[in-house]
Motif scaffolding. Sequence first.
Motif: not given
Length: 832
Positions: A290-291, A307-309, A316-319, A348-351
């Motif tokens: 993933f990126w 992530v919700s937005e 789709g986004a993860g952490q 804390a900043r990872m997406v």
Amino acid sequence: MLEYPLIRPYPPRLSMMTAALQAIEDHGVYSNGGPVVRGFEHDITRRLFEGSGNSLAVANATLGLMLALKRVQLRSKKVGGLVLMPAFTFAATAHAAQWAGLTPLICDVDRDDWVSSARAEEELLRRFDSRVVAMLPYATFGADIDLDRYNTLGKMHGVDVVVDAAASLGTTNARGTNFGAGAPFAVVYSMHATKTFATAEGGLIHSADIALIDELRQMANFGFGAERSASLPGLNAKLPEVLGLLAQAKLDEIEEVCTHRALLGDAYRQGLADICGGQRPTSARQALQFWPMLIPTDLSAKREQIVSELAARGVGAGQYFSPHLGQQSHFQETALIGPTPVADEIAARMVSLPITDAMTVADVERICERVRSTIRTLRNTLVPKKAAPARRPIVSALLIGGGPAGTALLTAASKQGRLVDLARKGFTIVEQGAGLGDGALGGYAIRSDSTADTFLSAVRDNIHPEIAALMDHPAGRLMAKSADALGAPLVDAGWLLSVTGARLKAIVEEHGGRVLMQHRAQSARRMANGMWRTMISDASGATHEMVSQHIVLATGGFQCWATLASTPVAGARLDQLAGDRLVASDAFLKLGGINEVRARTAKVRAPRIAIVGGSTSALASAILLLKADPALALGANAITILHRRPLRPFYPSVEAAHSDGFSDFCDDDICPVSGFVYRLTGFRLEARELVLRMLGIGGRAPDPRVRLYQIDGEHDGEAQAVIEAADIVIGATGYKPNAFPLFNVDGTPIPLACQQPGGGPLVDRYCRVINAQLQPVPAAYGIGLAAGFRPWGPLGGEPSFRGQANGLWLWQNDVGMLIVDDLLKDARRAVA
């Protein structure tokens, strides 16, 4: 349904392999290293690893790590084995170590490429040298880490290496070979459906060491040897033939898959470079699952909204990996965790954003625009807060230092049910490290001069159930194993103190107190109203002031080189007698400190070592030399301990001393409270045993490698000759308190007794800091190593004692409560 799901598994389709499936059925072999899996292992070794070494396909990567680490555990002779690994990785990394019977030792990561921080690794290797059995670096998100460095580091520290390369099948170096090619240790990859090398489930272990892979192959098949009899620990980790078909098919397409994903990664890098942080590229081609990106710092608190937005916009986004290992409750309870400020920030900043085989560069551009739009929208909702007028917070008491002594103060309060009272009064702790409890204690290579039970007494039956539960914590159980030993290894004691410190911190914060980690108190100044104004700096260097009714100095002690060098020995300065052969005992007693002695005496056939001092540190230095592993070449009288005062052993009673044939004491040497003989003067545990041997008490035979020499007078020629003839001279002449700078109301320094020529105590009999005139400094207390406290009255101790008492038990009980009672008494008076 999301237009762009974060993960869309795309393994080869079994429905297109009917002929191959029919061949498996016709052959009648479905597992146990059948022809499909063996063919895959041969092909992947040839095509990705230049045909060098060997590969073993396993049922999943976690089993692969477990096998490799179990082999490490079998080979190691170290007790309480630790596995050094980064905080920023998947839980399976740490779970595998625990299933192999080892304990994770978690370190911080590098700010740029998110792999293990070299500095953090090397610091923890030095600190836990005697217990680390393996390094388990993670090739973060398929990064290319420096395996040559790990090979060198492993040999230097005598530890094995296992590499977690879960996402790295398809990552290539400049030569075009897969990451891990040529590695002399086990490198473990995943072939899970969500990985770039996607099957349904599976893993691969590769190594250039063919014998290593052969051994792991046997362990993966129940430990069976040639005769189907278990000769090694084993489990069932074999990859079935059907999954071997998927692996072989994915191998045929992995080059195309990784090349395509790399193009998508380049598009993300270009599309988001000016707004989001990314991982520094380390490989020629990274097998992107993933990126991963870092959202702007000012929006880290709004990550869930991002992530919700994005999901609302079809992305789709993860952490991954948030929380990191050190933030997960299970590992907080069962692992050793070093400072992890970088991992904390990254987590804390990872997406993570989608990269799938079906996506195109145009898809990435659309996702980037949605990310940018989301961030713009959320930024517009940030309302600048009007700066509040600067105000110095006022607290009841400020504890400066959260190491063993500072934490002991909290422990004393907790044992007496007073910790909550302290916290509710606004009690605040300032600690320059990343955790409370152990300070530098866990960095020493020796055993404690306190029993294991002393450490356990801080938690056993504590009124706070979360502290009492530490008896069943791995650190508590490890300490209990030393219950019948002569002290406990300080690395073990440090672990128990650190997990105790974490729970004490939670209690303080829950009830209104504050704990400022990675903050440094710089100085304190008296105010006209009798309070203290303390200047404090944080990790970034920013400073602020804190006002408190009291200050408590728990700043520890240090071995002053200038004082050591100028110590008079038989009429001459120690540095003049010893020259560059002089070594400070504090440095020698630390983990790895004995290596300097090894290096200096490597070419000496029969080394001579002089230890100057009659302290516990002097005896501990002798014991460390005698127990060195591998052993030093110590002949008769190789170690001479030069001391001024007679060396006395502790006894629990007069009767015990007499029954052992020891009678060299009088009534003034007996504690009137406990009845102990030489309660404070006497050596205990390992040091006591050595003293008893060397004095020949109770028929004991002296160790022929050691001799005691009591310096006689100011001009003792023999003492000088011993030092001048020694190959190494270890100075063990005591510690000085880290005197904290205190200032009067007018800004002039307050000269303390401990800062005067010749030294002096930091505190008086009530633990109050004293000035050069031996008068108490108002509302200032001190506790800890070299504070100079001398027990009196109900606290006990023999009348003949003239030194200072530095004991964890005292700090956690009577001495700690002297301070706690005063703090609470004055707090009640202030409220009234």
